[in-house]
Design an enzyme around this catalytic site. Structure first.
Site, PDB file in Angstrom:
ATOM      1  N   ASP A 147      -5.464 132.362  81.056  1.00 39.42           N
ATOM      2  CA  ASP A 147      -5.593 132.720  79.636  1.00 39.42           C
ATOM      3  C   ASP A 147      -6.930 132.209  79.100  1.00 39.42           C
ATOM      4  OD1 ASP A 147      -4.212 133.671  77.095  1.00 39.42           O
ATOM      5  OD2 ASP A 147      -4.854 131.651  76.551  1.00 39.42           O
ATOM      6  N   TYR A 198     -13.308 129.879  73.292  1.00 42.12           N
ATOM      7  CA  TYR A 198     -13.222 128.674  74.130  1.00 42.12           C
ATOM      8  C   TYR A 198     -14.601 128.333  74.726  1.00 42.12           C
ATOM      9  CZ  TYR A 198      -8.170 129.746  74.004  1.00 42.12           C
ATOM     10  OH  TYR A 198      -6.888 130.054  73.622  1.00 42.12           O
TER      11      TYR A 198
END
Ligand code: A2P
Length: 318
Positions: free
Chosen positions: A50, A55
């Site tokens: 994921d 991020y």
């Protein structure tokens, strides 16, 4: 829908998704730690990773995937890779280019699942957290329903196999369902034994949307210290001792047994292995009931910098 041992979930388009995925978000993690975590996870049996543009580590994940494929540990088609469209990229004309950027970073020709990370759109442009002089996040008035149509076009182009949402409430999902040419297969939501999110999960199940749990362990050590007690919960610890499993394994098994995918994050080798070792035991009905009873409806991630955004999801009950 989950298979018999709960390791695979079937999506509403007939594709399958492994129920345990490696979460790759961590605030302080360095690139080498991410590369090592992904490599170790896939070698330990994970086939679901994921990711998200925000991020800021998709290149590291891509580096690890490339090495695993070159070393013949796994084939691309055996992996399920998710990425997410960030809030500054909701305008329909820039959706495809942002998915292509994630694909380039990940070194992939397609992702298996592409999610709208949050329903709120932020001001488009370079900075992922655009702010005014007072530090207030700047919003955009793009409606996620229009963003959704651009995600559907990405499916047509073969850039993603499936599309879905993340952090959407039931009313927002309903608005998507009302106009969708391609239905969302997934809503990623914060779910754990302290935040059961039952009404949202029931809504998703009734509408053929698989739920994946972010922060399935309550993000210990992360964000707010007061929320980090989940893995030390006495009920959870008692049940874990009975099954000779760790509290984390019981917390994760509790979710996969309900047909919910789990995305535990870890950069620690032993924990990465532990979090995947969920398929040799099954919780009894009475133990599941006990775990239901410790729910506190507390949420770790609030994205409270955008609480006054018209599409902020958490003012609704579910
Ligand atoms: P670390 O990465 O240092 O191993 P969540 O997925 O709910 O957000 O939780 C992620 C956090 O939980 C990370 O800080 C991670 O630490 C920690 N963690 C992951 N797996 C376990 C485990 N099996 N036992 C204890 N802590 C864990």
């Amino acid at each position: 829908m989950a298979d018999q041992n709960c390791s695979v979930l079937t999506l509403n388009n007939g594709r399958t998704m492994p129920s345990v995925g490696l979460g790759t978000y961590a605030p302080k993690q360095d690139e080498d730690a991410v590369i090592a975590a992904v490599k170790l996870a896939v070698r330990a049996g994970y086939r679901h990773i994921d990711c998200a543009a925000i991020y800021r580590n998709e290149r590291a994940v891509g580096h690890a995937i490339k090495q695993l494929i070159v070393e013949d540990v796994v084939k691309r088609e055996d992996l399920f890779v998710t990425s997410k469209l960030w809030n500054t990229c909701h305008r329909p004309d820039i959706v495809e280019v942002n998915l292509r950027k994630s694909l380039e970073d990940l070194g992939l020709e397609y992702v298996d699942l592409y999610l709208i990370h949050w329903p709120m759109a932020y001001k488009e442009g370079g900075d992922m957290m655009p702010k005014d002089a007072n530090g207030k996040v700047l919003y955009s008035d793009v409606d996620y329903v229009d963003t959704w149509k651009a995600l559907e076009d990405c499916v047509d182009l073969g850039l993603t196999m499936s599309i879905g949402c993340s952090n959407f409430n039931s009313k927002q999902l309903q608005r998507i369902l009302d106009i969708a040419r391609i239905k969302p297969v997934n809503n990623q939501a914060e779910v754990n034994v302290y935040n059961s999110n039952k009404k949202l999960i029931d809504f998703c199940k009734a509408n053929g949307i698989v739920v994946t749990a972010s922060s399935p362990l309550g993000s210990p050590g992360n964000v707010r210290e007061s929320y980090s007690t989940l893995l030390k919960d006495l009920v959870l610890m008692d049940i874990a001792a009975k099954y000779k499993k760790s509290p984390a394994q019981v917390a994760l098994r509790f979710l996969v047994q309900q047909g919910i995918g789990v995305l535990p994050k870890s950069v620690t080798a032993s924990r990465i292995r532990e979090n995947f070792d969920l398929f040799d035991f099954s919780l009894s009905d009475s133990d599941k009931q006990q775990l239901v009873s410790i729910n506190k409806n507390i949420r770790v991630y609030l994205e409270d910098c955008a609480m006054d955004h018209p599409h902020y999801p958490f003012h609704e009950e579910f």
